[in-house]
Design a protein around this motif. Structure first.
Motif, short mmCIF file in Angstrom:
data_model
loop_
_atom_site.label_atom_id
_atom_site.label_comp_id
_atom_site.label_asym_id
_atom_site.label_seq_id
_atom_site.Cartn_x
_atom_site.Cartn_y
_atom_site.Cartn_z
N ILE A 292 15.64 0.86 -14.41
CA ILE A 292 15.95 2.78 -14.53
C ILE A 292 17.32 2.68 -14.15
N ASN A 293 18.19 2.20 -13.61
CA ASN A 293 19.23 2.07 -13.29
C ASN A 293 20.48 1.83 -14.67
N SER A 294 19.90 0.89 -15.66
CA SER A 294 20.94 0.67 -16.52
C SER A 294 20.63 1.41 -17.30
N GLN A 295 18.61 1.87 -17.06
CA GLN A 295 18.17 2.53 -18.56
C GLN A 295 18.99 4.14 -18.89
N TYR A 296 18.75 4.85 -17.48
CA TYR A 296 19.07 6.17 -16.80
C TYR A 296 20.74 6.28 -16.64
N GLY A 297 20.97 5.08 -16.11
CA GLY A 297 22.53 5.42 -15.33
C GLY A 297 23.76 5.20 -15.82
N ASN A 298 24.75 5.70 -15.73
CA ASN A 298 26.00 5.32 -15.83
C ASN A 298 27.02 5.12 -14.96
N LEU B 293 12.14 10.83 -15.82
CA LEU B 293 12.91 10.89 -16.78
C LEU B 293 12.96 10.30 -18.30
N GLU B 294 12.36 9.78 -18.63
CA GLU B 294 11.39 9.31 -19.84
C GLU B 294 11.05 10.90 -20.77
N MET B 295 10.40 11.18 -19.59
CA MET B 295 9.51 12.94 -20.46
C MET B 295 10.33 13.82 -20.48
N TYR B 296 11.09 13.84 -19.08
CA TYR B 296 12.17 15.44 -19.41
C TYR B 296 13.58 15.18 -19.51
N PRO B 297 13.83 14.58 -20.68
CA PRO B 297 15.35 14.16 -20.74
C PRO B 297 16.72 15.45 -20.39
N GLU B 298 15.63 16.37 -20.03
CA GLU B 298 16.79 17.01 -19.67
C GLU B 298 17.32 17.18 -18.21
N TRP B 299 16.24 16.37 -17.49
CA TRP B 299 16.92 16.30 -15.76
C TRP B 299 17.69 14.91 -15.75
N ARG B 300 17.68 14.23 -16.99
CA ARG B 300 18.20 12.87 -16.75
C ARG B 300 20.03 13.75 -15.87
N GLU B 301 20.38 12.56 -15.15
CA GLU B 301 22.07 12.91 -14.28
C GLU B 301 22.13 14.01 -13.71
N LYS B 302 21.15 14.92 -13.27
CA LYS B 302 20.71 15.53 -12.56
C LYS B 302 19.24 15.81 -11.69
N VAL C 173 1.04 -1.55 -0.04
CA VAL C 173 -0.41 -0.25 0.22
C VAL C 173 0.57 1.42 0.09
N ARG C 174 1.87 1.01 0.14
CA ARG C 174 2.93 2.39 0.26
C ARG C 174 3.22 3.05 -1.08
N GLY C 175 2.91 2.03 -2.25
CA GLY C 175 3.47 2.52 -3.15
C GLY C 175 4.51 2.75 -3.95
N VAL C 176 5.44 1.91 -3.48
CA VAL C 176 7.25 2.89 -3.69
C VAL C 176 6.84 1.86 -5.51
N VAL C 177 6.72 1.10 -5.72
CA VAL C 177 6.10 1.00 -6.93
C VAL C 177 5.61 1.33 -7.91
N GLN C 178 4.84 2.50 -7.82
CA GLN C 178 3.93 3.78 -8.51
C GLN C 178 5.20 4.79 -8.38
N LYS C 179 5.50 4.74 -7.26
CA LYS C 179 6.82 5.80 -7.32
C LYS C 179 7.91 5.51 -8.28
N LEU C 180 8.05 4.56 -8.64
CA LEU C 180 9.71 4.71 -8.99
C LEU C 180 8.70 4.74 -10.54
N GLU C 181 7.59 3.91 -10.25
CA GLU C 181 7.76 4.12 -12.15
C GLU C 181 7.10 5.22 -12.05
N ALA C 182 7.16 6.28 -12.05
CA ALA C 182 6.54 7.42 -11.84
C ALA C 182 7.54 7.55 -12.23
N PHE C 183 9.14 7.80 -11.66
CA PHE C 183 10.38 8.30 -11.48
C PHE C 183 10.58 8.60 -13.09
N GLY C 184 10.34 6.94 -13.53
CA GLY C 184 11.43 6.66 -14.63
C GLY C 184 10.37 7.09 -15.90
N MET C 185 9.10 7.79 -15.70
CA MET C 185 8.25 7.98 -16.78
C MET C 185 8.77 9.51 -16.18
#
Ligand SMILES: O=P(O)(O)OC[C@H]1O[C@H](O[C@H]2O[C@H](CO)[C@@H](O)[C@H](O)[C@H]2O)[C@H](O)[C@@H](O)[C@@H]1O
Length: 887
Positions: free
Chosen positions: A393-399, A356-365, A342-354
């Motif tokens: 998410i870490n492998s897709q947007y991380g380095n 980073l996808e929608m706003y590439p300018e924030w990646r690495e920031k 019920v704490r919605g951690v999965v929802q949080k991660l999905e939203a954070f991934g989204m």
């Protein structure tokens, strides 16, 4: 400094309503004490086995979590005029696993505590909690998790909208059994502490039965119940097999508090829909009294949190600086949750991934620092999904230089947690169901100078308090991603304004205000509803003696709600086997005359009672059939019945407008039933219908309009159950009735022909007429100077079926039809006095006191204690011998 010392050193500046403030209330008889009843103490007991000495070394340490609730206790204890007592289970005793066996027997166990051990530990607990008024509830059976099982595995999921898998119910039945015991053990503990005038505050879902258990024991206690988790919609709650018992248990309280308005609404709707009680938006009318329901969101100890978060020289500044350095040039999103469904951690991660996808300018920031502690409804699915998403998410947007999500699956130290809240640029709370999320409050306090925004799920109780926060729907992944972006782009001024509004809300909704308001509301409501003249419980031993010593006994029984429990469908209210057997035994005794005086029609009474040696009165006194006779006599024959058609017209109209309602057409009386209708609609239409009939029919005809149990009835005014009772009591005992005689009763019956024992039982408003008639008769007998019996009475017992608080003219009460059967069984010689009286006593291992298991435990504990004593003596001797040897 320990947690307790810190709390003590830190003064709170809120004042609670003082017990003295109530001194001027005429009927407020307060003792000045609060009994604060919680699931576990703020400290837990730890035992380490020392193999060299064979001793257990005991220690006590603070538990994590529930800090808001515990600070409320500390506040009452240290900063209020109340004498506050904390009653709570010790929690699982954390014992190093040592069980010693001898000849196949378990001879020692850390949980085998004798009284001295417990006293020693109680002293340690008092010391650690900084209070003399700590009352631990001991439950020392091994497999201690059993005491939590029903609450955590059945209630918690349903209350959070998680439905279990179908099962054969065996495990749940066992867990329920332990849940009942858990509540009963608390009752026993409170019985040993309670003084009249104490205010008892019960916290949370582990103790939902306790309010009613206490109410039975202490009818005039001030009792508040606060539910710290959500309360589900009736559609979910009704799935619980013990739904009725749970609601019944809760309704023993005077006041029930919830974290949010929707939880309050759901509870009220359950009371109406599942129990059929009348409710308003903040009250339940049940058991002849009014239970008040309110929304009172808990807060936190804001001053203490602020103090800890910004304490100079505590090392926290260094931690803040280190974190800033570590994440230099990056925005930090912080999350802290239990890892459950019920704490919605999965929802949080999905939203954070989204995001980073929608706003590439924030990646690495931007980094998301997620701290997760274990949830008690362990869900491997959630854990694996969380791990999978983080990896993805870490492998897709991380380095090599950038890890978007840092997941800490642990309880982090308090100062690190507060430092993290201080440096964060945004807090993200995505619970899909939550009572009160205190992380949100803590974040707002820690952001006093930084003003980072709070993004909060609208599905938490917290959202109703912090409605100025940036609210999101945790199921709307894209919406959350956009909100994060917008929140980062807010100007400093906008952020400061937001923070200022939230800070104001958090600091005016402190835990001190919360507990003070709750206490005041419990007392204020109790003062209005507590009637000092509670109806005493029927004195069954006296009744039995009186019965045995009498020879002309008259029984006057109502039927529905008295001999049979109220059920949804009138046709289903048929006599149980037990009732039939008891009535047959009583009716076979020539000294007894039994009459059933009911609102039911002749056909129903004939069908179910017709073959018994009992007299019958149908339709609230309109018809009578004497004992041993087959002839029904219509006492209403001479009345004008033209009202019937008009009443039926009105009823038809309401039946059409109220799905589920129906008309019961009897020969004379007409009844409109709405028990099966939607409760809110049913109550609403019934009030209108009652008003309409009173304004028309009741004014035009000699009719009475009566509001019954989820029904409205109309019958001729001059016939009622009270008139029947007069006729029966004043008639020469055992002789035939002359039912065709207009005169309903005789004044000429000789005293030695009058009954010397009258037991009259009824649950409804119409039964009050019977009780009133009996009282009038008794008064007349006293006036006439008729001699009383050896018990100083005429042997007349008008008994209301319902709670002690029921408004009635009866002189005593029985709670429900099952108690009626027990009582009649007692007179019929079928139930022992012991069986019908007993309450449950448990020992401190949760066994039935004096039971075989309890005695077995006692023996084992004593044996273990004597072994320990022997071991310690041997050790002493060895020491002495070796010292002597040296000399
Ligand atoms: O005088 P009583 O014997 O108590 O009868 C009163 C009415 O009882 C019946 O209705 C009530 O009991 C039903 C069965 O439990 C319940 O479904 C209904 O909601 C109650 O109002 C009966 O149907 C009426 O005719 C009686 O007048």
């Amino acid at each position: 400094m320990t947690e307790i010392e810190e709390l003590k050193a830190y003064p709170a500046d809120c004042s609670t309503v003082s017990p003295k403030d109530y001194a001027n209330h005429t009927h407020a008889k307060l003792s000045g004490r609060i009994l604060n009843v919680m699931t576990t103490l703020p400290t837990q007991i730890i035992s380490n086995y020392d193999p060299s000495s064979g001793d257990y070394l005991w220690d006590v340490e603070a538990v994590r979590g529930n800090s808001a609730l515990y600070s409320s206790q500390h506040f009452l204890d240290q900063h209020s005029d109340w004498e506050s007592h904390l009653i709570a289970w010790t929690g699982e005793i954390n014992a190093s696993k040592v069980t010693r066996w001898q000849n196949g027997d378990n001879v020692d166990d850390a949980l085998y505590l004798v009284d001295e051990d417990k006293q020693e530990l109680e002293a340690k607990l008092r010391e650690a909690n900084g209070s003399e008024n700590i009352h631990p509830v001991w439950l020392l059976r091994r497999d201690q998790s059993r005491w939590r099982k029903y609450a955590e595995k059945v209630l918690w999921p349903v209350f959070h909208y998680i439905q279990g898998q179908p099962s054969d119910g065996k495990e749940e039945a066992e867990a329920w059994h332990d849940y009942v015991k858990f509540n009963e053990v608390y009752l026993n503990k409170i019985k040993s502490v309670y003084k009249p005038g104490d205010v008892i505050l019960i916290h949370d879902y582990y103790l939902l039965l306790l309010p009613q258990l206490l109410r039975m024991e202490f009818p005039d206690a001030y009792i508040g119940l606060f539910l710290h988790i959500p309360f589900p919609s009736s559609e979910y709650f009704r799935c619980l097999s013990k739904r009725t018992q749970l609601l019944d248990g809760m309704l023993g309280a005077d006041k029930i508090g919830f974290q949010s308005g929707s939880f309050q609404r759901h509870f009220l709707s359950c009371c109406a829909r599942l129990l059929g009680f009348e409710v308003t938006s903040d009250k339940v009318f049940a058991f002849g009294t009014t239970i008040s329901v309110e929304t009172l969101p808990i807060g936190v100890d804001t001053k203490k949190i602020e103090h800890d978060a910004f304490l100079p020289d505590s090392g926290i500044e260094e931690k803040v600086t280190a974190l800033k350095e570590l994440y230099k040039g990056k925005k930090i999103i912080v999350g802290r949750d239990r890892l459950d469904k019920v704490r919605g951690v999965v929802q949080k991660l999905e939203a954070f991934g989204m995001f980073l996808e929608m706003y590439p300018e924030w990646r690495e920031k931007v980094v998301l620092i997620q701290v997760s502690s274990p949830g008690f409804t362990h869900s491997a699915n959630v854990e694996s999904k969380v791990t999978e998403l983080i990896n993805q998410i870490n492998s897709q947007y991380g380095n090599l230089n950038y890890t978007p999500i840092l997941h800490y699956q642990m309880m982090i130290p308090k100062d690190e947690y507060l430092a993290l809240l201080r440096v964060a640029d945004l807090a993200l709370i995505t619970s899909v169901r939550d009572g009160m999320n205190t992380t949100a409050f803590e974040f707002v306090i820690c952001q006093k100078y930084n003003s980072s925004p709070l993004v909060l799920s609208e599905f938490t109780g917290t959202a109703s308090v912090l409605n100025e926060a940036i609210l999101i729907n945790p199921w709307d992944t894209v919406g959350i991603a956009k909100t994060i972006n917008e929140a980062f782009l807010l100007s400093d001024k906008e952020k400061q304004q937001l923070e200022a509004r939230l800070y104001e809300k958090v600091t005016s909704n402190t835990v001190q205000n919360w507990i003070s308001t709750f206490i005041r509301d419990v007392i204020d409501h109790s003062l209005v509803t507590h009637v000092t003249n509670y109806t005493p419980t029927l004195n069954r031993p006296l009744l039995l003696k009186n019965y045995l010593n009498s020879s002309r006994r008259l029984f006057l029984f109502d039927y529905d709600g008295t001999l049979t429990p109220i059920v949804k469908e009138p046709a289903a209210a048929i006599p149980s086997d037990k009732l039939n057997r008891i009535l047959d035994v009583l009716a076979a005794d020539p000294k007894n005359q039994i009459w059933i005086i009911s609102g039911r029609d002749q056909a129903f009474l004939d069908k179910w009672m017709g073959d018994k040696n009992v007299g019958l009165s149908a339709e609230h006194g309109c018809f009578m059939k004497d004992l041993g006779s087959k002839e029904w006599v219509n006492l209403a024959a001479s009345f004008d019945m033209s009202w019937q058609a008009k009443v039926e017209e009105v009823y038809k109209d309401y039946t059409e407008k109220t799905p589920g309602s129906h008309i019961e057409r009897k020969k004379v009386a007409l009844t409109w039933h709405y028990r099966r209708a939607d409760p809110e609609l049913g109550n609403y239409q019934a009030a209108k219908c009652l008003h309409q009939l009173n304004e028309t029919i009741a004014k035009e005809y000699d009719c009475e309009v009566m509001a019954g149990k989820a029904n409205i009835e109309v019958r001729p005014k001059f016939l009622n159950k009270g008139e029947i009772v007069k006729r029966l009591v004043l008639h020469p005992h055992g002789s035939k009735q002359d039912l065709h005689n207009e005169h309903c009763h005789s004044d000429a019956t000789a005293a030695d022909q009058l009954p010397d024992f009258v037991l009259c039982l009824g649950d409804d408003l119409t039964d009050e007429d019977m009780f009133r008639s009996l009282k009038t008769i008794e008064a007349e007998w006293t006036e006439q100077g008729l001699p009383k019996n050896e018990f100083g009475s005429y042997g007349v017992y008008p008994v209301a079926v319902g709670p002690a608080s029921k408004q009635t003219v009866a002189t005593s009460h029985l709670n429900e039809p099952s108690q009626v059967l027990e009582t009649l069984g007692l007179l019929a010689g079928q139930v022992s006095l012991f069986e019908s009286a007993g309450t449950v006593e448990l020992d401190d291992r949760g066994h039935l006191a004096n039971s075989e298991s309890s005695e077995r435990s006692k023996t084992a504990i004593e044996r273990a204690a004597s072994l320990r004593r022997k071991a310690s003596l041997d050790k002493e001797m060895n020491k002495k011998t070796s010292t002597n040897g040296k000399i």
